[in-house]
Every structure is written in structure tokens, then in C-alpha cells.
Design a protein around this motif. Structure first.
Motif, PDB file in Angstrom:
ATOM      1  N   PRO A 148     -55.423 -24.983 -17.732  1.00 23.84           N
ATOM      2  CA  PRO A 148     -55.873 -25.406 -16.409  1.00 23.84           C
ATOM      3  C   PRO A 148     -55.673 -24.367 -15.321  1.00 23.84           C
ATOM      4  CG  PRO A 148     -53.797 -26.462 -16.996  1.00 23.84           C
ATOM      5  CD  PRO A 148     -54.260 -25.738 -18.222  1.00 23.84           C
ATOM      6  N   THR A 149     -54.758 -23.409 -15.495  1.00 17.23           N
ATOM      7  CA  THR A 149     -54.465 -22.461 -14.412  1.00 17.23           C
ATOM      8  C   THR A 149     -55.159 -21.123 -14.592  1.00 17.23           C
ATOM      9  OG1 THR A 149     -52.504 -21.654 -15.586  1.00 17.23           O
ATOM     10  CG2 THR A 149     -52.208 -23.501 -14.060  1.00 17.23           C
ATOM     11  N   GLN A 150     -55.881 -20.930 -15.683  1.00 18.23           N
ATOM     12  CA  GLN A 150     -56.485 -19.634 -15.951  1.00 18.23           C
ATOM     13  C   GLN A 150     -57.919 -19.576 -15.438  1.00 18.23           C
ATOM     14  OE1 GLN A 150     -56.181 -18.483 -20.009  1.00 18.23           O
ATOM     15  NE2 GLN A 150     -53.971 -18.772 -20.145  1.00 18.23           N
ATOM     16  N   ASP A 151     -58.317 -18.383 -15.026  1.00 23.17           N
ATOM     17  CA  ASP A 151     -59.688 -18.159 -14.586  1.00 23.17           C
ATOM     18  C   ASP A 151     -60.512 -17.599 -15.733  1.00 23.17           C
ATOM     19  OD1 ASP A 151     -59.065 -18.961 -12.010  1.00 23.17           O
ATOM     20  OD2 ASP A 151     -58.383 -16.938 -11.444  1.00 23.17           O
ATOM     21  N   LEU A 152     -61.790 -17.436 -15.474  1.00 18.82           N
ATOM     22  CA  LEU A 152     -62.680 -16.862 -16.487  1.00 18.82           C
ATOM     23  C   LEU A 152     -62.295 -15.416 -16.777  1.00 18.82           C
ATOM     24  CD1 LEU A 152     -66.218 -18.114 -15.440  1.00 18.82           C
ATOM     25  CD2 LEU A 152     -65.020 -18.634 -17.550  1.00 18.82           C
ATOM     26  N   PRO A 153     -62.370 -14.985 -18.037  1.00 19.28           N
ATOM     27  CA  PRO A 153     -62.110 -13.574 -18.342  1.00 19.28           C
ATOM     28  C   PRO A 153     -63.104 -12.682 -17.609  1.00 19.28           C
ATOM     29  CG  PRO A 153     -62.220 -14.892 -20.343  1.00 19.28           C
ATOM     30  CD  PRO A 153     -62.677 -15.771 -19.236  1.00 19.28           C
ATOM     31  N   ASP A 205     -77.649 -22.030 -24.966  1.00 22.91           N
ATOM     32  CA  ASP A 205     -76.989 -21.428 -26.135  1.00 22.91           C
ATOM     33  C   ASP A 205     -75.513 -21.815 -26.180  1.00 22.91           C
ATOM     34  OD1 ASP A 205     -79.377 -20.253 -26.722  1.00 22.91           O
ATOM     35  OD2 ASP A 205     -78.834 -18.261 -25.983  1.00 22.91           O
ATOM     36  N   ALA A 206     -74.851 -21.827 -25.014  1.00 19.86           N
ATOM     37  CA  ALA A 206     -73.424 -22.174 -24.963  1.00 19.86           C
ATOM     38  C   ALA A 206     -73.183 -23.602 -25.431  1.00 19.86           C
ATOM     39  CB  ALA A 206     -72.895 -21.983 -23.543  1.00 19.86           C
ATOM     40  N   ASN A 207     -74.094 -24.504 -25.116  1.00 22.17           N
ATOM     41  CA  ASN A 207     -73.939 -25.899 -25.511  1.00 22.17           C
ATOM     42  C   ASN A 207     -74.131 -26.117 -27.004  1.00 22.17           C
ATOM     43  OD1 ASN A 207     -73.672 -28.027 -23.117  1.00 22.17           O
ATOM     44  ND2 ASN A 207     -74.875 -26.295 -22.363  1.00 22.17           N
ATOM     45  N   GLU A 208     -74.667 -25.145 -27.695  1.00 25.38           N
ATOM     46  CA  GLU A 208     -74.863 -25.271 -29.137  1.00 25.38           C
ATOM     47  C   GLU A 208     -73.733 -24.630 -29.936  1.00 25.38           C
ATOM     48  OE1 GLU A 208     -78.626 -23.577 -29.952  1.00 25.38           O
ATOM     49  OE2 GLU A 208     -79.782 -25.089 -28.853  1.00 25.38           O
ATOM     50  N   LEU A 209     -72.815 -23.932 -29.246  1.00 23.39           N
ATOM     51  CA  LEU A 209     -71.716 -23.265 -29.931  1.00 23.39           C
ATOM     52  C   LEU A 209     -70.516 -24.195 -30.081  1.00 23.39           C
ATOM     53  CD1 LEU A 209     -71.957 -19.801 -28.124  1.00 23.39           C
ATOM     54  CD2 LEU A 209     -72.772 -20.373 -30.416  1.00 23.39           C
ATOM     55  N   LYS A 210     -69.615 -23.834 -30.991  1.00 23.24           N
ATOM     56  CA  LYS A 210     -68.432 -24.655 -31.285  1.00 23.24           C
ATOM     57  C   LYS A 210     -67.142 -24.002 -30.787  1.00 23.24           C
ATOM     58  CE  LYS A 210     -70.888 -27.706 -33.542  1.00 23.24           C
ATOM     59  NZ  LYS A 210     -71.114 -29.062 -32.974  1.00 23.24           N
ATOM     60  N   LYS A 211     -67.064 -22.664 -30.882  1.00 21.88           N
ATOM     61  CA  LYS A 211     -65.829 -21.976 -30.523  1.00 21.88           C
ATOM     62  C   LYS A 211     -65.777 -21.725 -29.022  1.00 21.88           C
ATOM     63  CE  LYS A 211     -65.361 -19.661 -35.002  1.00 21.88           C
ATOM     64  NZ  LYS A 211     -65.228 -18.360 -35.693  1.00 21.88           N
ATOM     65  N   LYS A 212     -64.595 -21.984 -28.452  1.00 18.73           N
ATOM     66  CA  LYS A 212     -64.444 -21.871 -27.009  1.00 18.73           C
ATOM     67  C   LYS A 212     -64.681 -20.445 -26.519  1.00 18.73           C
ATOM     68  CE  LYS A 212     -61.290 -24.302 -25.148  1.00 18.73           C
ATOM     69  NZ  LYS A 212     -59.997 -24.863 -24.691  1.00 18.73           N
ATOM     70  N   GLY A 213     -64.204 -19.451 -27.260  1.00 18.62           N
ATOM     71  CA  GLY A 213     -64.385 -18.064 -26.842  1.00 18.62           C
ATOM     72  C   GLY A 213     -65.853 -17.670 -26.776  1.00 18.62           C
ATOM     73  N   GLU A 214     -66.630 -18.112 -27.750  1.00 15.36           N
ATOM     74  CA  GLU A 214     -68.050 -17.790 -27.764  1.00 15.36           C
ATOM     75  C   GLU A 214     -68.778 -18.505 -26.630  1.00 15.36           C
ATOM     76  OE1 GLU A 214     -69.345 -18.912 -31.616  1.00 15.36           O
ATOM     77  OE2 GLU A 214     -68.441 -17.190 -32.642  1.00 15.36           O
ATOM     78  N   ILE A 215     -68.361 -19.735 -26.345  1.00 15.48           N
ATOM     79  CA  ILE A 215     -68.985 -20.487 -25.248  1.00 15.48           C
ATOM     80  C   ILE A 215     -68.740 -19.787 -23.915  1.00 15.48           C
ATOM     81  CG2 ILE A 215     -68.971 -22.672 -23.989  1.00 15.48           C
ATOM     82  CD1 ILE A 215     -68.235 -24.056 -26.616  1.00 15.48           C
ATOM     83  N   LEU A 216     -67.483 -19.370 -23.690  1.00 15.14           N
ATOM     84  CA  LEU A 216     -67.141 -18.702 -22.435  1.00 15.14           C
ATOM     85  C   LEU A 216     -67.880 -17.370 -22.294  1.00 15.14           C
ATOM     86  CD1 LEU A 216     -63.302 -19.402 -22.245  1.00 15.14           C
ATOM     87  CD2 LEU A 216     -65.126 -20.438 -20.876  1.00 15.14           C
ATOM     88  N   ALA A 217     -68.084 -16.674 -23.415  1.00 19.20           N
ATOM     89  CA  ALA A 217     -68.822 -15.411 -23.363  1.00 19.20           C
ATOM     90  C   ALA A 217     -70.263 -15.636 -22.923  1.00 19.20           C
ATOM     91  CB  ALA A 217     -68.778 -14.720 -24.721  1.00 19.20           C
ATOM     92  N   LYS A 218     -70.866 -16.709 -23.429  1.00 22.42           N
ATOM     93  CA  LYS A 218     -72.233 -17.036 -23.026  1.00 22.42           C
ATOM     94  C   LYS A 218     -72.301 -17.406 -21.545  1.00 22.42           C
ATOM     95  CE  LYS A 218     -74.918 -16.557 -26.642  1.00 22.42           C
ATOM     96  NZ  LYS A 218     -76.084 -15.638 -26.617  1.00 22.42           N
ATOM     97  N   ILE A 219     -71.339 -18.174 -21.076  1.00 23.47           N
ATOM     98  CA  ILE A 219     -71.332 -18.570 -19.674  1.00 23.47           C
ATOM     99  C   ILE A 219     -71.113 -17.350 -18.781  1.00 23.47           C
ATOM    100  CG2 ILE A 219     -70.135 -19.966 -17.949  1.00 23.47           C
ATOM    101  CD1 ILE A 219     -71.896 -21.528 -19.883  1.00 23.47           C
ATOM    102  N   GLU A 220     -70.289 -16.427 -19.239  1.00 20.12           N
ATOM    103  CA  GLU A 220     -70.075 -15.197 -18.466  1.00 20.12           C
ATOM    104  C   GLU A 220     -71.371 -14.400 -18.338  1.00 20.12           C
ATOM    105  OE1 GLU A 220     -67.345 -11.128 -18.592  1.00 20.12           O
ATOM    106  OE2 GLU A 220     -67.362 -12.534 -20.267  1.00 20.12           O
TER     107      GLU A 220
END
Length: 472
Positions: A311-316, A268-283
Motif C-alpha cells: 500500500p505504501t509503494q509507488d509505481l516503479p 493487454d494488462a487485464n489479460e495478464l496474470k503476474k503482477k509485475g507484467e501487469i504493472l509493466a504494461k500500465i507503465e
């Protein structure tokens, strides 16, 4: 006389033509039976069933005295019954002993209904009363549904008597087979079974049922350990089924329930466009992944995305919870008091629930006590609902005629429909609250015990027991 002669000649010609047609049809049938076409040429023998007999002698039927049986066309009679066994033996290439055939049939055991070994024999009216009052766990009540159907009750009649609609009846019966299979599975952790004893459990187990039998136990255990509800169980079951067919990108994700669901979120994350939505799926995927290779792959994917401009930030770490409609399916019911102390006036004056806004936020009208209950069908149909607490559950069991004497039982809650002007007449099998004398505390009575003309103040819609009081 001349006209009669003409007609006679016409009839003779028609009869001759009809006889020739019949003879031609007979010839065609005979040629087909000998493997030839109507024009006399031989037909190909390569037909289904013919090649299977190649190299074998033609099976022969025998008369009781051991002579070859002749077909009726050759002057014989119908085939003797005893020769049918010889005919089957010749097709099998050899004879079977008399003991082999019965034994092969005796080894077959049809699956018992609902996963039970013994059928439930109970009076349909008593079964309806138990189901309506939810006096037992749902998977035990599912047995009663089957007993009622055996007694000739259809789904509509059962729904009218039990407040259980036909769709939920089917869900109970389907889910109970899954429950009992988990109960019988030695690999399933039995301490997880209480999770599937709640009102919503049948719908959860119905989602798990689509999986093969060798995957249900692990999927059900994952559901219980992660406190999944219906939508999450449906998503998990589909992810497990899809895992077999989704080969692209599957490396690193095992076929365990958590990895299969994590793989679904990764797709699902690979089909999304927005970075925030992708990170939410990975979380979400990281929360359910069960193996180290899957976790490494998910973190690598997230890190590659973050390195583009952060580059210096971690996952929310903050969890994002999207509410489903079922998450809001609860209602506030006023608490009138304690059975044995509460009066008819206190029940009548109990406030109605306040209106709720976004996220169920409300402002109670006074300092009254409130109970939060699921929006069961009985509660949705209620017009003037309130509830009364029963300190000793044995009182309810006695009223339901489930027990006469015994030790005290956990408290119970009586969900009530208050009566007003034009109240209904008491039903003999329903429970009611009424005064023994004017101004005295209310008592729990059966409808059959109410005298003509007496007016109860409330009807019991359901008896609500705490999870700890359920027998699993």
C-alpha cells in the motif's frame, strides 16, 4: 426399293419432330418476352429493375424525323445514335443540357501517382545509378522507380540494377504517397518531416498507411515525436483501428493516437496474470497517454493492484526495454583513412570487424577506428568491407556527375568492397578507388575512366551521407 422407302419415312418423321421442338422453343421465348410462363400463366412482375420503372412511361426511341422508332421485329431498323441520349434522358426523368454532361466529367481528376502532380522523366539507367548510390532521399528516389516502370523495367530488373529488392520497391512507392500527403497537409507539423527521411522511414510510413486519411497525420506526428520504429508504428496503427470497435472499458480513453495505444496496453494488462507484467504494461500506457482522464484511469488501476500487499509503494520508475531484432541490425566497419591521403596498402590492411556477442559486445583487435552502420543489403553481401571518409562531399557529387563546381558540402562516407586475387572487371557506371601512380593516394574514379588492364583496389558499394546533408 422397300428399304429406301422405310428410310425416307424415318427422315420425314425426324424432321417433323425437330420442327415441332423448334416451334415450341419459339413459343416459350415469345411468352417470356410477354411476361408469361411456358404454360401461358402470367409471371410475377416483382423483379429487380421492374419496380424501379413503376409509374413511368415506357422510354421511347425516336428517328431523326421525330417519329417513334420501330424495333427490327416490327419492321424497323437499328436504333439511331442520336436517340440514345433521349433514351437516357427519359430514364433520368428529365433532359440534361449539353453543358451539364461534359462539365460533370471535367470535374473528375484521377489521383496522381505517389502524391505527385508531375511525372518524372528520366533515363532509366541514370535513375538506376541514382537509386543504387542513394544519391537522394528515398521519397525522391521513389519517383524514379515509377519512371523506370513506365520505361518497361520490371521489378526484377530494377532490383538487379539498384540493389533494391521488389518488396522494398513496393514499400517505397506505398510510403511515398503517405509522405507527400503529410507534406501537403497544412495541419501536419512540417518540422517533423525530417524524421521520415531516414532509410527505415518507408517501412514506418507503410504501417501508418493502413489508417484512414483523416487519422494518418496525427498518427505520423505521434510516431515522430516519440521516435517510434517499425514495430511500434505497427502497434500504434492497429491500436488506433481497434479503438472504434473495442467498447468494453473504453471510457476515459479518447481517440487520440496516444490514448488509443494506452487503451491497447490497458486491455493487454487485464489479460495478464503476474503482477509485475501487469504493472509493466500500465507503465507503458502511462508513457503514451495524452489526456488527463486516461492518466487517472491508469493510475487508479495500478494503485488498486499495489494496495493488495504494497500500500505504501509507488509505481516503479525504471524503464524496461525489450530489444527487437531490428535494434541489433548494425555492423562495425573499419575506417581505412581519409580520401586523398589513404593508400592502397592501408585499405588492404584495414582490419575485418570483430565477432560480437550478446548485445553486440565485442573487443576491437587494435586501435583502429570503426564506423557503426546499418546492415544494408550491400553491406551484408560484402566479403571484405571497409570505409573511407570524404571531407568534402562535393568530390562525391562530381564523381556522380551531380555537380561540376560549387561550394563545399558535408562529409560523406564511402562503403567499400576490397579487391583481392581474381578481382572483377570494372563496370563503367560504378565508382572505384585506385592509384594514379604506385604508392600515391587513392582517388575516386568512374569505371568508364579506368584503362584496360588497370586494377582498382576497391569498389564503392554505397555513398553514406549524414542526416544533416539530406534535402527534405
Amino acid at each position: 426399293g422397300r428399304e429406301a422407302g422405310i428410310f425416307r419415312h424415318v427422315r420425314m418423321a425426324m424432321a417433323s419432330h425437330l420442327g415441332a421442338s423448334r416451334a415450341l422453343s419459339t413459343t416459350k421465348r415469345e411468352l417470356r418476352g410477354r411476361g408469361r410462363r411456358a404454360d401461358g400463366s402470367r409471371r410475377s412482375q416483382e423483379r429487380p429493375g421492374v419496380l424501379a420503372m413503376a409509374g413511368r412511361e415506357r422510354p421511347t426511341l425516336y428517328t431523326p424525323d421525330g417519329k417513334p422508332y420501330k424495333a427490327e421485329a416490327d419492321g424497323g431498323g437499328p436504333p439511331p445514335a442520336h436517340s440514345l441520349k433521349q433514351f437516357r434522358d427519359s430514364l433520368d426523368g428529365g433532359k440534361r443540357t449539353e453543358e451539364e454532361v461534359p462539365q460533370a466529367r471535367m470535374n473528375f481528376r484521377p489521383p496522381s501517382e505517389l502524391g505527385l502532380d508531375q511525372a518524372v522523366d528520366v533515363d532509366p539507367d541514370s535513375a538506376a545509378q541514382l537509386i543504387r548510390s542513394r544519391a537522394k532521399p528515398w521519397f525522391e528516389l521513389a519517383k524514379l522507380l515509377l519512371a523506370m516502370e513506365r520505361s518497361g523495367w520490371n521489378s526484377s530488373k530494377i532490383a538487379e540494377a539498384t540493389d533494391l529488392d521488389p518488396r522494398m520497391q513496393n514499400t517505397w512507392k506505398t510510403a511515398s504517397s503517405v509522405y507527400f500527403s503529410l507534406q501537403a497537409d497544412p495541419a501536419f507539423e512540417k518540422e517533423l518531416l525530417p524524421y521520415f527521411a531516414t532509410e527505415v522511414s518507408p517501412e514506418i510510413l507503410a504501417e501508418v498507411r493502413i489508417l484512414p486519411s483523416n487519422q494518418r497525420s496525427s498518427a505520423a506526428a505521434f510516431v515522430a515525436k516519440n521516435s517510434f520504429q517499425v514495430m511500434q508504428a505497427r502497434e500504434l496503427s492497429r491500436a488506433i483501428k481497434d479503438w472504434r470497435f473495442r467498447l468494453d472499458g473504453r471510457t476515459g480513453f479518447s481517440n487520440t493516437p496516444g490514448d488509443a495505444l494506452a487503451f491497447k496496453y490497458w486491455r493487454d494488462a487485464n489479460e495478464l496474470k503476474k503482477k509485475g507484467e501487469i504493472l509493466a504494461k500500465i507503465e507503458n500506457a502511462l508513457k503514451v497517454a495524452e489526456t488527463e482522464p486516461a492518466v487517472r484511469k491508469l493510475r487508479a488501476f495500478a494503485n488498486s493492484l499495489l494496495e493488495e500487499d504494497m500500500p505504501t509503494q509507488d509505481l516503479p520508475t525504471a524503464s524496461v526495454i525489450e530489444l527487437e531484432q531490428q535494434d541489433m541490425s548494425f555492423a562495425q566497419v573499419s575506417m581505412a583513412g581519409l580520401l586523398g591521403e589513404v593508400s592502397a596498402k592501408e585499405v588492404a590492411d584495414a582490419p575485418n570487424p570483430p565477432s560480437t556477442g550478446l548485445f553486440g559486445i565485442c573487443r576491437p583487435p587494435n586501435d583502429a577506428k570503426w564506423a557503426i552502420l546499418p546492415r544494408w543489403p550491400a553491406l551484408q553481401r560484402a566479403v571484405q568491407a571497409t570505409c573511407v571518409l570524404v571531407q568534402d562531399g562535393l568530390i562525391v557529387d562530381k564523381a556522380l556527375r551531380k555537380a561540376n563546381e560549387g561550394k563545399s558540402k558535408p562529409p560523406a562516407l564511402l562503403l567499400l568492397e576490397r579487391f583481392g586475387v581474381g578481382q572483377e572487371r570494372p563496370v563503367q557506371t560504378d565508382l572505384y578507388l585506385m592509384e594514379e601512380a604506385a604508392g600515391s593516394p587513392l582517388q575516386l574514379v568512374l569505371g568508364s575512366a579506368i584503362k584496360d588492364g588497370a586494377k582498382p583496389c576497391a569498389k564503392v558499394l554505397a555513398v553514406v551521407k549524414s542526416p544533416s546533408s539530406r534535402v527534405v
